[in-house]
Design an enzyme around this catalytic site. Structure first.
Site, short mmCIF file in Angstrom:
data_model
loop_
_atom_site.label_atom_id
_atom_site.label_comp_id
_atom_site.label_asym_id
_atom_site.label_seq_id
_atom_site.Cartn_x
_atom_site.Cartn_y
_atom_site.Cartn_z
CG HIS A 211 3.82 -2.54 -14.87
ND1 HIS A 211 3.29 -3.73 -14.57
CD2 HIS A 211 4.95 -2.84 -15.57
CE1 HIS A 211 4.21 -4.59 -14.91
NE2 HIS A 211 5.26 -4.21 -15.61
CG ASP B 208 0.94 -5.11 -16.57
OD1 ASP B 208 0.22 -4.42 -15.80
OD2 ASP B 208 1.54 -5.98 -16.07
N GLY C 87 0.93 -1.06 -0.08
CA GLY C 87 0.08 0.01 -0.16
C GLY C 87 0.77 1.34 0.05
CB SER C 88 4.30 2.16 -0.60
OG SER C 88 4.65 1.92 -1.91
CG LEU D 259 -7.79 -9.59 -15.71
CD1 LEU D 259 -6.69 -8.91 -16.36
CD2 LEU D 259 -8.02 -10.85 -16.57
C1 GRF Z 1 4.24 -1.13 -7.35
O1 GRF Z 1 5.52 -1.44 -7.47
C2 GRF Z 1 3.38 -1.11 -8.42
O2 GRF Z 1 3.92 -0.51 -9.50
C3 GRF Z 1 2.90 -2.57 -8.55
O3 GRF Z 1 2.73 -3.33 -7.17
C4 GRF Z 1 3.57 -2.54 -6.40
C5 GRF Z 1 2.72 -2.05 -5.20
O4 GRF Z 1 3.31 -1.41 -4.13
N1 GRF Z 1 1.71 -2.65 -9.46
P1 GRF Z 1 2.57 -0.74 -3.23
O5 GRF Z 1 1.56 -2.01 -2.41
O6 GRF Z 1 1.89 0.34 -3.47
O7 GRF Z 1 3.59 -0.69 -2.00
#
Ligand code: GRF
Length: 235
Positions: free
Chosen positions: A107, A148, A13-14, A90
């Site tokens: 992504h 994607d 969730g960052s 998906l």
């Molecule tokens: C990120 O690298 C995003 O690009 C990918 O999954 C990861 C999620 O990280 N789709 P976070 O949960 O937002 O920390």
């Protein structure tokens, strides 16, 4: 009118945290606010982050590939914009079609390379390293029926260094994700970026990658990178 944003997330969730912080930041008069966070996993860090921020949360109780529950949750929250922030499932095509042009994904590589089914988490960065590519980055795109593949909205690059591991590259890309995603979400929420009938993206981020940021990104040492980039963007 405020755009009501629903965030779908499966993990840490960052990116959700970065979006919440960006919207809350006093310097930003945001067009959107996060109204609901949905996860397919009750133990997702994103759920805890949302709760901590006082944002409503829901965990899917039915199979994530069945559209009904997700569609009902989004409808119930009157969501205008759906943001996939580390959502590993998906999105059912009924939901994708309802939200065409109003659903975006982040992504951690430069699509259309290094994306598609099974390309998530460290696998993406491993594939980039194995390919010998010297540039990676973050991509935000509109979502269509395939993983994607939807129309690309914005991409910011990061260099790949010879000494990189999946972890160091992931960390460098993630810092850029945290800056790119909120800016794209804000632009889509404000209507400055939209998806045309022809599948082309109209409008663009006002913040292109500033030269200063790209210069900073050439440095292998990462310790102060996030701070330096933020400072550079503020100039
Ligand atoms: C990120 O690298 C995003 O690009 C990918 O999954 C990861 C999620 O990280 N789709 P976070 O949960 O937002 O920390």
């Amino acid at each position: 009118m405020t755009t009501r944003i629903a965030v779908l997330a499966s993990g840490r969730g960052s990116n959700l945290a970065a979006l919440i912080e960006y919207i809350r930041s006093t310097e930003v008069r945001s067009s959107g606010r996060v109204a609901l966070v949905i996860s397919d996993r009750a133990d997702a860090g994103a759920i805890a982050i949302a709760r901590g921020a006082g944002i409503e949360t829901r965990v899917l109780t039915t199979a994530p590939d069945s559209a009904d529950e997700l569609a009902a949750l989004l409808h119930g929250a009157a969501a205008d914009l759906v943001v996939l922030a580390g959502y590993l499932r998906l999105v059912p095509s009924a939901v994708v079609h309802t939200y065409r042009g109003h659903i975006v994904n982040i992504h951690p590589a430069l699509l259309p390379a290094f994306g598609g089914p099974g390309m998530y988490g460290t696998r993406v960065h491993r594939a980039v390293l194995d390919s010998g590519a010297r540039v990676s980055g973050a991509t935000v795109h509109f979502v269509d029926d395939a993983y994607d593949r939807g129309s690309i909205i914005a991409q910011w690059p990061v260099p790949v260094f010879g000494a990189d591991t999946e972890e160091t590259l992931a960390a460098r890309v993630l810092r850029v994700e945290h800056m790119l995603l909120p800016r794209v979400v804000e632009a889509v929420a404000a209507g400055r970026i939209r998806l045309g009938e022809d599948g082309r993206v109209h409008g663009a981020l006002e913040t292109a990658v500033p030269d200063a940021v790209f210069t900073l990104l050439q440095r292998p040492e990462d310790a102060t990178l996030g701070h330096d980039i933020t400072t550079a963007l503020a100039r």
